[in-house]
Design an enzyme around this catalytic site. Structure first.
Site, PDB file in Angstrom:
ATOM      1  N   SER A  16       0.869  -1.169   0.000  1.00  0.00           N
ATOM      2  CA  SER A  16       0.000   0.000   0.000  1.00  0.00           C
ATOM      3  C   SER A  16       0.907   1.220   0.000  1.00  0.00           C
ATOM      4  O   SER A  16       2.082   1.125   0.362  1.00  0.00           O
ATOM      5  CB  SER A  16      -0.869   0.000   1.264  1.00  0.00           C
ATOM      6  OG  SER A  16      -1.504   1.250   1.450  1.00  0.00           O
TER       7      SER A  16
ATOM      8  N   TYR B 252      -1.973  -1.240  11.005  1.00  0.00           N
ATOM      9  CA  TYR B 252      -1.993  -1.461   9.560  1.00  0.00           C
ATOM     10  C   TYR B 252      -0.678  -1.015   8.919  1.00  0.00           C
ATOM     11  O   TYR B 252      -0.067  -1.760   8.144  1.00  0.00           O
ATOM     12  CB  TYR B 252      -3.172  -0.702   8.947  1.00  0.00           C
ATOM     13  CG  TYR B 252      -3.217  -0.767   7.444  1.00  0.00           C
ATOM     14  CD1 TYR B 252      -3.647  -1.912   6.793  1.00  0.00           C
ATOM     15  CD2 TYR B 252      -2.817   0.318   6.664  1.00  0.00           C
ATOM     16  CE1 TYR B 252      -3.692  -1.992   5.413  1.00  0.00           C
ATOM     17  CE2 TYR B 252      -2.853   0.259   5.291  1.00  0.00           C
ATOM     18  CZ  TYR B 252      -3.295  -0.895   4.660  1.00  0.00           C
ATOM     19  OH  TYR B 252      -3.324  -0.958   3.294  1.00  0.00           O
TER      20      TYR B 252
END
Length: 283
Positions: free
Chosen positions: A133, A146
């Protein structure tokens, strides 16, 4: 030529589903893996081979790889796409939930890489694509668990890339920006459920609004942008080590390179509405 074989995790929707479709169109045998196999029904008529797999379950992963090798004798590509965002203030996220985030986003991909590498080394070829990401390069409030997993998967991928290159195995990182998938809905729900009524509540609600605005169709990219990139990397004779794709990805990474930590902190705080969120320190 031997038909190439791919395994895609998190294939029931979004980026994973798109990657399955793209690879099928390019002639691959594709095993579409997901925790809930019933959600893979739409891919079966296209030729995908559904594979129930929970990436926190050692037996499910080992059995899944064994099934593929028994049926086809090879694995040419692994797409580690399964993942989610356990959003909330670090102070508020239950530690068991933090462990689960690491299990799904980091340990699961790592174990699958361990399981596919012996066959890839033996055949002298293979491509591992890890979906990280832009959150593996930059950061934001309430995403500590995360971001930790995505930063870690980036580092693991870099080390592995030079480790397995002598055996003909390639390792590629794909860094999506804002993509219209279930990820954002889940992250926002987790954020409000975890920190919406704590000392961080006002700030959490402001961040939830920012995440929601970024997920609008006119702001976020379609998952096919990432699916095509994955398929392009796998079929390329010389793929790049990493691809930043989707809305905001390239500009975010450029900003990370350009700005100091303090400057980036200010930009992120402003964009996430920190100035409008007054913490309630009495709670």
């Amino acid at each position: 030529m031997t038909t190439r074989v791919a395994l895609v995790t998190g294939a029931s929707s979004g980026i994973g589903e798109s990657a399955v479709r793209q690879l099928l169109e390019r002639g691959f045998i594709v095993y579409a893996a997901a925790r809930r196999a019933d959600r893979l029904a739409a891919l079966k008529p296209l030729g995908a081979r559904p594979l129930p797999m929970d990436v926190t379950d050692e037996a499910a992963m080992a059995n899944g790889i064994a099934t593929i090798l028994n049926e086809t004798g090879r694995i040419d590509a692994l797409v580690n796409n399964a993942g989610y965002g356990a959003y909330g203030a670090l102070e508020d996220v239950p530690f068991d939930e933090g462990r689960k985030q690491v299990e799904v986003n980091l340990f699961g991909p790592a174990r699958l890489m361990q399981l596919v590498l012996p066959s890839m080394r033996a055949q002298g070829s293979g491509t591992i694509v890890n979906i990280t990401s832009i959150g593996g390069k930059i950061y934001g409030p309430f995403g500590s668990w995360y971001h930790a997993t995505k930063f870690a998967l980036e580092g693991m991928s870099d080390a592995l890339r030079v480790e397995v290159a002598p055996f003909g195995v390639r390792v590629v990182v794909v860094e999506p920006g804002a993509i219209r998938t279930e990820w954002s809905d889940i992250a926002r729900e987790n954020l409000l459920a975890t920190s919406g009524d704590t000392a961080y509540g006002a700030y959490a609600r402001a961040v939830k609004d920012v995440l929601e605005a970024a997920d609008r169709p006119d702001k976020a990219s379609h998952p096919d942008v990432v699916g095509r990139t994955i398929a392009d990397a796998i079929t390329s004779a010389n793929p790049r080590p990493r691809y930043a794709v989707g809305a905001g990805a390239s500009s975010a990474i450029f900003g990370r390179r350009l700005l100091s930590d303090r400057a980036l902190d200010r930009v992120i705080s402003q964009r996430m509405g920190a100035s409008n969120a007054v913490p309630d320190t009495r709670r």
